[in-house]
Scaffold this active site. Structure first.
Site, PDB file in Angstrom:
ATOM      1  N   LYS A  11      -7.904  37.577  -3.472  1.00 30.86           N
ATOM      2  CA  LYS A  11      -8.304  36.931  -4.823  1.00 30.86           C
ATOM      3  C   LYS A  11      -9.060  35.470  -4.510  1.00 30.86           C
ATOM      4  CE  LYS A  11      -5.149  33.393  -5.054  1.00 30.86           C
ATOM      5  NZ  LYS A  11      -5.571  31.886  -5.141  1.00 30.86           N
ATOM      6  N   PRO A  95      -8.440  36.281   5.474  1.00 29.98           N
ATOM      7  CA  PRO A  95      -8.132  35.200   6.417  1.00 29.98           C
ATOM      8  C   PRO A  95      -6.598  34.768   5.989  1.00 29.98           C
ATOM      9  CG  PRO A  95     -10.314  35.081   5.635  1.00 29.98           C
ATOM     10  CD  PRO A  95      -9.772  36.004   5.041  1.00 29.98           C
ATOM     11  N   ALA A  98      -5.209  30.873   3.579  1.00 30.34           N
ATOM     12  CA  ALA A  98      -6.882  30.664   3.058  1.00 30.34           C
ATOM     13  C   ALA A  98      -6.866  30.197   1.828  1.00 30.34           C
ATOM     14  CB  ALA A  98      -7.718  31.854   3.662  1.00 30.34           C
ATOM     15  N   GLY A  99      -5.907  30.323   0.786  1.00 30.31           N
ATOM     16  CA  GLY A  99      -5.837  30.331  -0.531  1.00 30.31           C
ATOM     17  C   GLY A  99      -6.509  31.386  -1.224  1.00 30.31           C
ATOM     18  N   ALA A 101      -4.576  34.493  -1.426  1.00 32.68           N
ATOM     19  CA  ALA A 101      -3.301  35.381  -1.579  1.00 32.68           C
ATOM     20  C   ALA A 101      -3.100  36.295  -0.640  1.00 32.68           C
ATOM     21  CB  ALA A 101      -3.325  35.666  -3.246  1.00 32.68           C
ATOM     22  N   ASP A 137       2.027  34.494  -7.009  1.00 27.74           N
ATOM     23  CA  ASP A 137       0.840  35.372  -7.246  1.00 27.74           C
ATOM     24  C   ASP A 137       1.259  36.820  -7.081  1.00 27.74           C
ATOM     25  OD1 ASP A 137      -0.651  33.035  -7.534  1.00 27.74           O
ATOM     26  OD2 ASP A 137      -1.289  33.005  -5.262  1.00 27.74           O
TER      27      ASP A 137
END
Length: 286
Positions: A11, A95, A98-99, A101, A137
């Site tokens: 995401k 990755p 990586a931000g 999720a 998340d």
């Protein structure tokens, strides 16, 4: 059924606002979440011996109780005890740290995968109820698509998919601690807040420019100070024709939105040449 394969989609955050820090330590957020066509693949296989076994070639990923895959599987097994076990093989493409999720979406895929493998007939509501206990998340990742996320991330409102466009994703060779970012964010002192309501309206109107011009992430105020490379990548993307560019989540991944495929492909090629210490993907929304 002896085995099942599931895709776990990454995401990005088209908009991310933090309203306040709650007394319990959690942060109240207001975000536009969007899945992209970049995914991990999980293979679920029944085993005669009870228990949960995780297999992956990625050495950075734990295969014990510290993994959200394990936690999700344990939650399902506790609610629906099985006479057999399961081996979950993870093929990693998203990755790490990586931000995007990556861990949460893998955990979400477990609920879907075990639901199918063991024919449990779990509803999405049941999966989300268990999922939020292992990660804020996870409920969003269980549902996917485009959504307004509120509360600590568990209050989800489905939204229309944005107009067709192309997403260039760059993850520099650094890792960012989500805990560090939130601990150093002072929500009460933020000078601006993203126009999330305006973006929701633009999504309903299928207005790509209205969406991209409202792309903001308050966590950049912390992460970019620590890692200026994030700003550098944003500037490069804008110079290469992106409608806008933004850090996803707590970073360090940066994504740029392109209206035209050829321009996105050219930007992908140029960024690939300009930097070597990063991961780069060209994809679309799911």
């Amino acid at each position: 059924m002896e085995q099942v394969v599931r895709k776990a989609y990454a995401k990005i955050n088209l908009g991310l606002d933090v309203i306040r820090r709650r007394p319990d330590g959690y942060h109240e957020v207001k975000m536009i979440m969007q899945t992209v066509n970049l995914y991990d693949e999980l293979l679920f296989k029944k085993e005669t011996e009870p228990g949960i076994r995780i297999v992956t070639e990625c050495a950075e990923i734990p295969t014990d109780q510290n993994n959200l895959i394990y936690k999700a599987a344990a939650a399902v097994m506790e609610r629906y005890p099985q006479p057999v076990g399961v081996t979950i093989t993870l093929k990693k493409q998203i990755p790490i740290a990586a931000g995007m999720a990556g861990g949460s979406t893998d955990g979400a895929a477990v609920f879907h995968g075990l639901n199918e493998l063991f024919e449990l007939s779990m509803t999405v509501e049941e999966m989300c109820e268990m999922g939020v206990k292992i990660g804020a998340d996870v409920p969003y990742c269980i549902i996917g698509g485009t959504a307004l996320s509120e509360g600590i991330g568990e209050k989800l409102t489905p939204l229309p998919v944005p107009p067709e466009c192309y997403v260039l994703i760059v993850k520099p060779a650094i890792s960012v601690s989500t805990k560090f970012v939130y601990e150093n964010l002072h929500a009460d002192k933020l000078k601006y807040h993203p126009d999330i309501e305006g973006m929701v309206k633009a999504l309903w109107e299928k207005d790509l420019s209205g969406i991209t011009e409202r792309m903001e992430n308050v966590l950049e105020t912390v992460t970019i100070k620590e890692y200026p490379v994030i700003r550098e990548i944003k500037v490069q993307m804008l110079a290469l024709g992106a409608e806008n560019a933004l850090m996803s989540g707590s970073g360090p991944t940066v994504f740029g939105i392109f209206a035209e495929k050829e321009q996105a492909k050219q930007a992908y090629g140029k960024l690939k040449q300009m930097r070597t210490e990063k991961e780069i993907f060209l994809t679309t929304f799911v």
